[in-house]
Design an enzyme around this catalytic site. Sequence first.
Site, PDB file in Angstrom:
ATOM      1  CE1 TYR A  94      39.743  50.405  53.984  1.00  0.00           C
ATOM      2  CE2 TYR A  94      37.641  50.511  54.895  1.00  0.00           C
ATOM      3  CZ  TYR A  94      38.704  50.179  54.244  1.00  0.00           C
ATOM      4  OH  TYR A  94      39.174  48.535  54.003  1.00  0.00           O
ATOM      5  N   GLY A 111      46.297  37.331  55.027  1.00  0.00           N
ATOM      6  CA  GLY A 111      44.835  36.862  54.583  1.00  0.00           C
ATOM      7  C   GLY A 111      44.070  37.104  52.764  1.00  0.00           C
ATOM      8  CB  ILE A 112      42.124  38.701  50.794  1.00  0.00           C
ATOM      9  CG1 ILE A 112      41.251  38.947  51.793  1.00  0.00           C
ATOM     10  CG2 ILE A 112      41.518  38.860  49.466  1.00  0.00           C
ATOM     11  CD1 ILE A 112      39.919  40.141  51.895  1.00  0.00           C
ATOM     12  N   GLY A 113      45.254  38.367  50.221  1.00  0.00           N
ATOM     13  CA  GLY A 113      46.101  38.242  48.998  1.00  0.00           C
ATOM     14  C   GLY A 113      46.875  36.921  49.256  1.00  0.00           C
ATOM     15  N   GLY A 166      49.922  43.017  48.417  1.00  0.00           N
ATOM     16  CA  GLY A 166      49.808  42.007  49.527  1.00  0.00           C
ATOM     17  C   GLY A 166      49.606  40.489  49.867  1.00  0.00           C
ATOM     18  CB  ALA A 167      50.659  37.811  47.809  1.00  0.00           C
ATOM     19  CG  ASN A 168      52.637  39.803  53.031  1.00  0.00           C
ATOM     20  OD1 ASN A 168      52.506  40.567  52.713  1.00  0.00           O
ATOM     21  ND2 ASN A 168      52.208  39.756  55.003  1.00  0.00           N
ATOM     22  CB  SER A 193      35.781  48.498  51.736  1.00  0.00           C
ATOM     23  OG  SER A 193      35.481  47.895  53.075  1.00  0.00           O
TER      24      SER A 193
END
Length: 318
Positions: free
Chosen positions: A179, A28-30, A24-26, A154
């Site tokens: 979730y 937010g946190i990533g 998920g590097a594209n 989380s």
Amino acid sequence: MFNDSGWTADDLPPQAGRNVVVTGANSGIGFEAAKAFAAEGAHVVMACRSVERGEDAKAEIEADYPGASLTVRELDLADLDSVAAFADRYATEYDALHVLCNNAGVMAVPRSETADGFETQFGVNHLGHFALTGRLLDVLRRTSGETRVVTQSSMAHESGEIDFDDLQHEDDYDKWAAYGQSKLANLLFAYELDRRLRAANAAVASVACHPGFAATNLQYRGPEAEGSRLRLLAMKAANAAVAQSARAGAWPLLYAATHPSIDGGEYVGPGGLLNARGHPEEQSSSERSRDEATARRLWSVSEDLTGVAFDLPAPGDD
């Protein structure tokens, strides 16, 4: 417990010669984690569902850090074939993996299923990362020196329960319950992985973290999927009023991935107001997250569901 009250990404130690995978590097946190690792000299493999968005994010990092070493690779955690293809390609192209950041996730979306028929939140947040870690375990273990697996959880794990009778929430779907289950599963996995790595005397540490309340696109996906403009506006207002930046939200992950005080089995999160913002510190997770019997059962179920078996002994096995 440590409390490094002033630590930020600016305190990240040099990363030259190290390989890091961030899911998920594209955004937010990533994205912020990938940028921080690259700024300190790591080679970062940006594992993204959308290669196009990944390339855009890579270009943005390179604009700030022209010498950054970055590679974008497709990884769809909602498809176990994609997970296998990513891991196989990584093991072919690289001899080492120093840090695996299990970061990507989805939150509070309407019920849907992954390519393999899993409830999406459980399938992406837990099972996809479980399978990815298992398939990258050999390269992690053959890497010289200490390596780490960092799994993003989380604060929502505190309300989570593992419903072994209805793991896929087919009988009764509540998006927040699903979730919470997925985020509790992240912690049970991270702690059980640490116990099994220790039993194998492996030089790999498994650590968990959470970002607190950070302003990212994650909060918007549920309202967007539901077509709820009101909820979307409310979430944007909450982000603007309360949340810390995505950059600050990445600090616990970066700390867990690099700080010399980390030994494995820790849970790192922001130490400020309500653990929702601030500098990283070691924290206590819920009693359920430390239940070893539940963790062991979830591990077995996860191996069965994904078809990925870890070559690690269970704690207490001869």
